[in-house]
Structures are given as structure tokens and as C-alpha cells.
Design a protein around this motif. Structure first.
Motif, PDB file in Angstrom:
ATOM      1  N   MET A   1       0.843  -1.205   0.000  1.00 54.25           N
ATOM      2  CA  MET A   1       0.000   0.000   0.000  1.00 54.25           C
ATOM      3  C   MET A   1       0.876   1.253   0.000  1.00 54.25           C
ATOM      4  N   GLN A   2       0.646   2.156  -0.917  1.00 56.85           N
ATOM      5  CA  GLN A   2       1.461   3.347  -1.063  1.00 56.85           C
ATOM      6  C   GLN A   2       1.149   4.348   0.046  1.00 56.85           C
ATOM      7  N   ARG A   3       2.212   4.937   0.614  1.00 56.07           N
ATOM      8  CA  ARG A   3       2.030   5.920   1.671  1.00 56.07           C
ATOM      9  C   ARG A   3       1.449   7.216   1.101  1.00 56.07           C
ATOM     10  N   LYS A   4       0.689   7.914   1.944  1.00 58.62           N
ATOM     11  CA  LYS A   4       0.185   9.216   1.552  1.00 58.62           C
ATOM     12  C   LYS A   4       1.355  10.190   1.458  1.00 58.62           C
ATOM     13  N   GLN A   5       1.247  11.148   0.559  1.00 55.38           N
ATOM     14  CA  GLN A   5       2.294  12.147   0.381  1.00 55.38           C
ATOM     15  C   GLN A   5       2.198  13.166   1.522  1.00 55.38           C
ATOM     16  N   PRO A   6       3.173  13.172   2.453  1.00 55.24           N
ATOM     17  CA  PRO A   6       3.045  14.034   3.640  1.00 55.24           C
ATOM     18  C   PRO A   6       3.277  15.514   3.350  1.00 55.24           C
ATOM     19  N   PHE A   7       3.812  15.843   2.174  1.00 50.72           N
ATOM     20  CA  PHE A   7       4.121  17.243   1.872  1.00 50.72           C
ATOM     21  C   PHE A   7       2.973  17.963   1.168  1.00 50.72           C
ATOM     22  N   LYS A   8       1.879  17.272   0.977  1.00 50.18           N
ATOM     23  CA  LYS A   8       0.735  17.876   0.294  1.00 50.18           C
ATOM     24  C   LYS A   8       0.234  19.091   1.077  1.00 50.18           C
ATOM     25  N   ARG A   9      -0.052  20.166   0.350  1.00 53.01           N
ATOM     26  CA  ARG A   9      -0.554  21.425   0.899  1.00 53.01           C
ATOM     27  C   ARG A   9       0.496  22.201   1.697  1.00 53.01           C
ATOM     28  N   HIS A  10       1.768  21.815   1.611  1.00 54.22           N
ATOM     29  CA  HIS A  10       2.827  22.607   2.235  1.00 54.22           C
ATOM     30  C   HIS A  10       3.376  23.584   1.208  1.00 54.22           C
ATOM     31  N   ARG A  11       3.576  24.817   1.634  1.00 55.11           N
ATOM     32  CA  ARG A  11       4.009  25.874   0.708  1.00 55.11           C
ATOM     33  C   ARG A  11       5.468  25.723   0.320  1.00 55.11           C
ATOM     34  N   PHE A  12       6.297  25.258   1.254  1.00 60.18           N
ATOM     35  CA  PHE A  12       7.732  25.152   0.996  1.00 60.18           C
ATOM     36  C   PHE A  12       8.075  23.813   0.353  1.00 60.18           C
ATOM     37  N   PRO A  13       9.139  23.778  -0.446  1.00 60.26           N
ATOM     38  CA  PRO A  13       9.564  22.514  -1.075  1.00 60.26           C
ATOM     39  C   PRO A  13       9.917  21.458  -0.028  1.00 60.26           C
ATOM     40  N   SER A  14       9.712  20.212  -0.391  1.00 65.96           N
ATOM     41  CA  SER A  14       9.924  19.107   0.544  1.00 65.96           C
ATOM     42  C   SER A  14      11.368  19.025   1.040  1.00 65.96           C
ATOM     43  N   LEU A  15      12.353  19.303   0.181  1.00 63.96           N
ATOM     44  CA  LEU A  15      13.754  19.220   0.597  1.00 63.96           C
ATOM     45  C   LEU A  15      14.104  20.270   1.646  1.00 63.96           C
ATOM     46  N   ILE A  16      13.486  21.442   1.551  1.00 62.58           N
ATOM     47  CA  ILE A  16      13.716  22.492   2.552  1.00 62.58           C
ATOM     48  C   ILE A  16      13.105  22.065   3.888  1.00 62.58           C
ATOM     49  N   ILE A  17      11.912  21.486   3.836  1.00 63.76           N
ATOM     50  CA  ILE A  17      11.252  21.023   5.063  1.00 63.76           C
ATOM     51  C   ILE A  17      12.086  19.952   5.745  1.00 63.76           C
ATOM     52  N   LEU A  18      12.543  18.963   4.976  1.00 63.72           N
ATOM     53  CA  LEU A  18      13.338  17.880   5.560  1.00 63.72           C
ATOM     54  C   LEU A  18      14.677  18.385   6.079  1.00 63.72           C
ATOM     55  N   SER A  19      15.264  19.351   5.395  1.00 64.11           N
ATOM     56  CA  SER A  19      16.527  19.926   5.848  1.00 64.11           C
ATOM     57  C   SER A  19      16.349  20.612   7.197  1.00 64.11           C
ATOM     58  N   ALA A  20      15.263  21.378   7.350  1.00 64.51           N
ATOM     59  CA  ALA A  20      14.990  22.071   8.611  1.00 64.51           C
ATOM     60  C   ALA A  20      14.742  21.074   9.737  1.00 64.51           C
ATOM     61  N   VAL A  21      13.953  20.046   9.457  1.00 67.58           N
ATOM     62  CA  VAL A  21      13.637  19.038  10.470  1.00 67.58           C
ATOM     63  C   VAL A  21      14.902  18.301  10.895  1.00 67.58           C
ATOM     64  N   ARG A  22      15.714  17.907   9.929  1.00 67.20           N
ATOM     65  CA  ARG A  22      16.932  17.160  10.244  1.00 67.20           C
ATOM     66  C   ARG A  22      17.910  18.011  11.052  1.00 67.20           C
ATOM     67  N   MET A  23      18.035  19.288  10.711  1.00 63.41           N
ATOM     68  CA  MET A  23      18.936  20.169  11.468  1.00 63.41           C
ATOM     69  C   MET A  23      18.498  20.279  12.921  1.00 63.41           C
ATOM     70  N   TYR A  24      17.199  20.453  13.143  1.00 64.28           N
ATOM     71  CA  TYR A  24      16.713  20.601  14.516  1.00 64.28           C
ATOM     72  C   TYR A  24      16.915  19.321  15.323  1.00 64.28           C
ATOM     73  N   LEU A  25      16.694  18.173  14.693  1.00 66.51           N
ATOM     74  CA  LEU A  25      16.769  16.903  15.408  1.00 66.51           C
ATOM     75  C   LEU A  25      18.204  16.416  15.597  1.00 66.51           C
ATOM     76  N   ARG A  26      19.114  16.844  14.748  1.00 66.03           N
ATOM     77  CA  ARG A  26      20.489  16.335  14.820  1.00 66.03           C
ATOM     78  C   ARG A  26      21.417  17.211  15.650  1.00 66.03           C
ATOM     79  N   TYR A  27      21.128  18.508  15.731  1.00 66.60           N
ATOM     80  CA  TYR A  27      22.027  19.435  16.416  1.00 66.60           C
ATOM     81  C   TYR A  27      21.290  20.151  17.557  1.00 66.60           C
ATOM     82  N   PRO A  28      22.026  20.629  18.566  1.00 66.72           N
ATOM     83  CA  PRO A  28      21.374  21.321  19.699  1.00 66.72           C
ATOM     84  C   PRO A  28      20.968  22.749  19.327  1.00 66.72           C
ATOM     85  N   LEU A  29      19.976  22.853  18.456  1.00 68.79           N
ATOM     86  CA  LEU A  29      19.509  24.145  17.953  1.00 68.79           C
ATOM     87  C   LEU A  29      18.082  24.403  18.426  1.00 68.79           C
TER      88      LEU A  29
END
Length: 236
Positions: A1-29
């Protein structure tokens, strides 16, 4: 079963969103730190937007990573630490295997036998057929009774899980607590249990990826970025 696209209706590109999330979770920011770093790259984002991204995509990243995890070893280390949630101390139960790979974690309001049993049952259900053969803890008396009850549940006539209550042998999980606390930094206080769980899910997943407990991951930070992108069906 194919996963739903989680980036639907987000204004920013998916790579920018993932970059922001990864930075927050990986570093003490902080959320503001991440927003400022994106601003330096010409992307104007409010810190509340970064907050929403982390709480949506952190747990989603954890779910997508599950089937890529290496199999945990059968020797576990279990201990609890504490963080502040809603202005009150809450207990964070964590179990790792002999290689330092996280097995599971759980947040509870109390530190008692009931909470310990609920956590260990949840962790054992997580690994399904690969139950631990030994669990190393500190000398807290609750663990002895809980592990005895779990053994009796699976086989009344045989202690499948050996309990080791030597504090000095549990330094591995205590060191892992310390590494997580350093990552949390001054962010060790959460407003709600939901916020704490979502953030910790993402952080523990990113730490698992960073520590190489994922199958077929390329080495280095570029390998981490590529893997996160691949999990969401994107080109790094």
C-alpha cells in the motif's frame, strides 16, 4: 500500500522542510536557530513553522525508518532518566542493546513497577520474536519483580530472560542518556507530553541513523541526508 504524500498542501519545497527538520533533530539548535540558518540561505521561515514541521515529520521519519533498522542484539541495557514536561518532571525509560542501538523508549509520569512493566512489555513487543536473553539494569528493586513476571508470562517453568543488576555494567545506557541530554541542550523542557514524544521520536531516529544502526546507509553526514531523502521518496 502506497504511503500518503506528507508534503501535500505545504508551501515550501519538501527538501527544505526535511533539511529544517533534520537540522533541529540532529544538532542542539532552537526553532529560531533553524529559522535563522534557513534565512541565511534566502528562505524566510517563522520558528512556529519549524515547530510544526518537527512535530509532523519527526514521527513520520521514525515510522519510515522502522523497516530499515538493523536487528537489535539479545542483550539489553535498561534505565530511566528524566526531563521536564509541562513544568513537571517526567521519567524517560530507554532500552538499548549491546551495540548501543535504541530498542525503545517511553515517557511516564511515575517511576514505579507498573511503569517499568508497561515499558518492558512495549519494548519486547517491538522486537516481536527476538526477545532479549539478558536485561542489565541498576539495583532498583522494581526491575527484579517485573522481569520475573515477564518470564512467568512466557514460560512459568523457565527464566528465558536473565536479569543482571550490576550498576557498573549499565554504564552503556547511562552514557547514551548523557549523549541525548547533550543533544537536547537547553531544550530539555517541553510544553506538553505530545510535543515531547514527537520530538524525542525524531531525535532518537536521527541518532540511530547517525550511529549507523540502519541497513545499507552510506557513510558520513551526506549519507544521512541521502537516506532521509530516500525514505520520503526524494532525490538528495
Amino acid at each position: 500500500m502506497q504511503r500518503k504524500q506528507p508534503f501535500k498542501r505545504h508551501r515550501f519545497p519538501s527538501l527544505i522542510i526535511l533539511s529544517a527538520v533534520r537540522m533541529y533533530l540532529r544538532y542542539p539548535l532552537s526553532y529560531q536557530d533553524v529559522a535563522d540558518l534557513l534565512g541565511e540561505r534566502g528562505v524566510d521561515v517563522d520558528r512556529s513553522t519549524v515547530f510544526r514541521w518537527v512535530h509532523k515529520f519527526g514521527p513520520e521519519l521514525a515510522r519510515r525508518t522502522e523497516r530499515h533498522l538493523r536487528r537489535a542484539s539479545l542483550d539489553w541495557h535498561v534505565d530511566e532518566t528524566y526531563i521536564r514536561v509541562g513544568g513537571k518532571w517526567r521519567y524517560l525509560w530507554r532500552s538499548i542493546d549491546a551495540n548501543g542501538q535504541l530498542v525503545d523508549f517511553r515517557l511516564t509520569a511515575r517511576r514505579d513497577a507498573k511503569a517499568a512493566k508497561a515499558f518492558l512489555k512495549k519494548a519486547i513487543e517491538c522486537v516481536r520474536l527476538h526477545r532479549p536473553v539478558s536485561i542489565c539494569t541498576d539495583k532498583a528493586p522494581t526491575y527484579r519483580k517485573v522481569i520475573k513476571d515477564i518470564n512467568h508470562h512466557y514460560d512459568p517453568h523457565f527464566d528465558y530472560i536473565t536479569h543482571i543488576d550490576k550498576k557498573y555494567r549499565n554504564n552503556r545506557v547511562e552514557s547514551d542518556h548523557a549523549a541525548l541530554k547533550r543533544l537536547l541542550g537547553y531544550r530539555q523542557s517541553f510544553r506538553s507530553l505530545r510535543s515531547a514524544k514527537a520530538t524525542l521520536q525524531g531525535m532518537e531516529t536521527i541518532r540511530t541513523i547517525k550511529n549507523g544502526h540502519i541497513q545499507n546507509r552510506q557513510p558520513g553526514v551526506r549519507g544521512e541526508v541521502a537516506l532521509v531523502s530516500q525514505l520520503f521518496g526524494l532525490a538528495a
